[in-house]
Design a protein around this motif. Structure first.
Motif, PDB file in Angstrom:
ATOM      1  N   ALA A  90       6.880  -5.243   3.640  1.00 11.61           N
ATOM      2  CA  ALA A  90       5.865  -4.414   2.981  1.00 11.61           C
ATOM      3  C   ALA A  90       4.479  -5.026   3.175  1.00 11.61           C
ATOM      4  CB  ALA A  90       6.194  -4.260   1.495  1.00 11.61           C
ATOM      5  N   ILE A  91       4.397  -6.333   3.062  1.00  8.05           N
ATOM      6  CA  ILE A  91       3.119  -7.018   3.271  1.00  8.05           C
ATOM      7  C   ILE A  91       2.623  -6.785   4.698  1.00  8.05           C
ATOM      8  CG2 ILE A  91       2.027  -9.300   3.443  1.00  8.05           C
ATOM      9  CD1 ILE A  91       3.938 -10.143   1.097  1.00  8.05           C
ATOM     10  N   GLY A  92       3.512  -6.900   5.653  1.00  6.08           N
ATOM     11  CA  GLY A  92       3.147  -6.679   7.052  1.00  6.08           C
ATOM     12  C   GLY A  92       2.646  -5.265   7.307  1.00  6.08           C
ATOM     13  N   LEU A  93       3.301  -4.277   6.691  1.00 10.18           N
ATOM     14  CA  LEU A  93       2.851  -2.894   6.853  1.00 10.18           C
ATOM     15  C   LEU A  93       1.459  -2.701   6.254  1.00 10.18           C
ATOM     16  CD1 LEU A  93       6.190  -1.046   6.049  1.00 10.18           C
ATOM     17  CD2 LEU A  93       5.011  -1.094   8.269  1.00 10.18           C
ATOM     18  N   ALA A  94       1.236  -3.304   5.080  1.00  8.24           N
ATOM     19  CA  ALA A  94      -0.081  -3.193   4.443  1.00  8.24           C
ATOM     20  C   ALA A  94      -1.151  -3.910   5.267  1.00  8.24           C
ATOM     21  CB  ALA A  94      -0.026  -3.746   3.021  1.00  8.24           C
ATOM     22  N   LYS A  95      -0.848  -5.099   5.754  1.00 12.34           N
ATOM     23  CA  LYS A  95      -1.812  -5.842   6.576  1.00 12.34           C
ATOM     24  C   LYS A  95      -2.169  -5.096   7.851  1.00 12.34           C
ATOM     25  CE  LYS A  95      -1.164 -10.666   5.274  1.00 12.34           C
ATOM     26  NZ  LYS A  95      -0.694 -11.993   5.728  1.00 12.34           N
ATOM     27  N   ALA A  96      -1.201  -4.403   8.410  1.00  9.29           N
ATOM     28  CA  ALA A  96      -1.432  -3.657   9.649  1.00  9.29           C
ATOM     29  C   ALA A  96      -2.186  -2.354   9.402  1.00  9.29           C
ATOM     30  CB  ALA A  96      -0.092  -3.363  10.325  1.00  9.29           C
TER      31      ALA A  96
ATOM     32  N   GLU B  15       0.292  -2.665  -7.140  1.00  5.67           N
ATOM     33  CA  GLU B  15      -1.047  -3.200  -7.403  1.00  5.67           C
ATOM     34  C   GLU B  15      -1.177  -4.630  -6.895  1.00  5.67           C
ATOM     35  OE1 GLU B  15      -3.600  -1.327  -8.222  1.00  5.67           O
ATOM     36  OE2 GLU B  15      -2.228   0.371  -8.390  1.00  5.67           O
ATOM     37  N   ALA B  16      -0.107  -5.409  -7.022  1.00  6.00           N
ATOM     38  CA  ALA B  16      -0.138  -6.782  -6.505  1.00  6.00           C
ATOM     39  C   ALA B  16      -0.276  -6.782  -4.984  1.00  6.00           C
ATOM     40  CB  ALA B  16       1.115  -7.538  -6.924  1.00  6.00           C
ATOM     41  N   LEU B  17       0.425  -5.883  -4.320  1.00  9.14           N
ATOM     42  CA  LEU B  17       0.325  -5.798  -2.860  1.00  9.14           C
ATOM     43  C   LEU B  17      -1.083  -5.379  -2.443  1.00  9.14           C
ATOM     44  CD1 LEU B  17       1.662  -5.933  -0.069  1.00  9.14           C
ATOM     45  CD2 LEU B  17       2.421  -3.571  -0.421  1.00  9.14           C
ATOM     46  N   ILE B  18      -1.623  -4.384  -3.115  1.00  7.11           N
ATOM     47  CA  ILE B  18      -2.984  -3.933  -2.815  1.00  7.11           C
ATOM     48  C   ILE B  18      -3.978  -5.060  -3.031  1.00  7.11           C
ATOM     49  CG2 ILE B  18      -4.849  -2.400  -3.579  1.00  7.11           C
ATOM     50  CD1 ILE B  18      -2.555  -0.316  -4.181  1.00  7.11           C
ATOM     51  N   SER B  19      -3.869  -5.724  -4.148  1.00  2.62           N
ATOM     52  CA  SER B  19      -4.801  -6.797  -4.484  1.00  2.62           C
ATOM     53  C   SER B  19      -4.708  -7.960  -3.510  1.00  2.62           C
ATOM     54  CB  SER B  19      -4.536  -7.270  -5.915  1.00  2.62           C
ATOM     55  OG  SER B  19      -5.370  -8.365  -6.230  1.00  2.62           O
ATOM     56  N   THR B  20      -3.483  -8.335  -3.173  1.00  5.17           N
ATOM     57  CA  THR B  20      -3.265  -9.496  -2.319  1.00  5.17           C
ATOM     58  C   THR B  20      -3.675  -9.211  -0.868  1.00  5.17           C
ATOM     59  OG1 THR B  20      -1.433 -10.215  -3.695  1.00  5.17           O
ATOM     60  CG2 THR B  20      -1.506 -11.103  -1.468  1.00  5.17           C
ATOM     61  N   VAL B  21      -3.301  -8.072  -0.360  1.00  2.00           N
ATOM     62  CA  VAL B  21      -3.513  -7.786   1.061  1.00  2.00           C
ATOM     63  C   VAL B  21      -4.849  -7.104   1.313  1.00  2.00           C
ATOM     64  CG1 VAL B  21      -2.617  -6.528   3.057  1.00  2.00           C
ATOM     65  CG2 VAL B  21      -1.046  -7.709   1.521  1.00  2.00           C
ATOM     66  N   LEU B  22      -5.195  -6.170   0.469  1.00  2.00           N
ATOM     67  CA  LEU B  22      -6.400  -5.381   0.724  1.00  2.00           C
ATOM     68  C   LEU B  22      -7.626  -5.877  -0.046  1.00  2.00           C
ATOM     69  CD1 LEU B  22      -4.751  -1.835   0.697  1.00  2.00           C
ATOM     70  CD2 LEU B  22      -5.162  -3.352   2.647  1.00  2.00           C
TER      71      LEU B  22
END
Length: 156
Positions: A116-122, A144-151
Motif C-alpha cells: 500500500a505504501i508503494g502504491l501511494a508513493k508511486a 490517514e496514517a498512510l496519507i500523512s506518512t507518504v503524501l
C-alpha cells in the motif's frame, strides 16, 4: 453428505487412498472444497481459490479469495489484495487492493502494508482513493496514517 475418510489412519503427509483418488479428479475435489466452504470452513474457501487458480479459473478463484477474506482469512486477504492490484481475475482495482492490505494490518498482519505504501508513493492512488480504501476496510486511521506518512501531513 458428510465428508469422511476411510481406510487405515494416515501418517502425516500421506493421504488416505480415497483422498489420493480425489486429487486426480479436479471436479470432485473442487466440489468437496466448495461444500466445506459453504458449511463455514473458511480455510476450505481459501484452498478452493488456490485450486481454481491452478486451473486458470481466475475470476472464480478471486471470488473465493474475497469470500475467505471477508471471513477473516489473512492469506486470502493478501491474495485478494495482490490480485486486485495486478488485475488477475478482474480489472485492476487499487482501492480494493489497498482495502485488503488495510484489513490485514488491522488483523495484526503487516505483510501487505508495504505494498500500500508503494502504491501511494508511486502516485497510483490519490488521497480520496486512499480514504475510500480505509472506509471500506473500516480502518480510516490507517488511511490517514498512510496519507500523512507518504503524501505529507500538510495535504488535504
Amino acid at each position: 453428505m458428510p465428508l469422511s475418510c476411510s481406510g487405515p489412519p494416515a501418517r502425516a503427509g500421506t493421504p488416505t487412498p480415497p483422498l489420493a483418488q480425489l486429487l486426480d479428479d479436479p471436479a470432485e475435489y473442487l466440489r468437496l472444497f466448495e461444500i466445506a466452504a459453504r458449511e463455514g470452513i473458511v480455510a476450505a474457501g481459501a484452498v478452493l481459490a488456490d485450486r481454481l487458480s491452478a486451473l486458470d479459473r481466475d475470476e472464480k478463484a478471486l471470488g473465493w479469495y474475497v469470500w475467505a477474506a471477508e471471513r477473516g482469512h489473512t492469506g486470502a486477504m493478501n491474495a485478494a489484495a495482490c490480485w486486485c492490484r495486478d488485475g488477475i481475475g478482474t480489472t485492476p482495482d487499487l482501492i480494493q487492493a489497498v482495502r485488503w492490505f488495510f484489513v490485514m494490518l488491522a488483523r495484526g498482519d503487516g505483510d501487505g502494508i508495504h505494498e500500500a505504501i508503494g502504491l501511494a508513493k508511486a502516485g497510483a492512488l490519490d488521497e480520496e482513493q486512499i480514504r475510500e480504501a480505509g472506509r471500506l476496510a473500516r480502518a480510516p486511521g490507517s488511511a490517514e496514517a498512510l496519507i500523512s506518512t507518504v503524501l505529507g501531513s500538510g495535504r488535504t
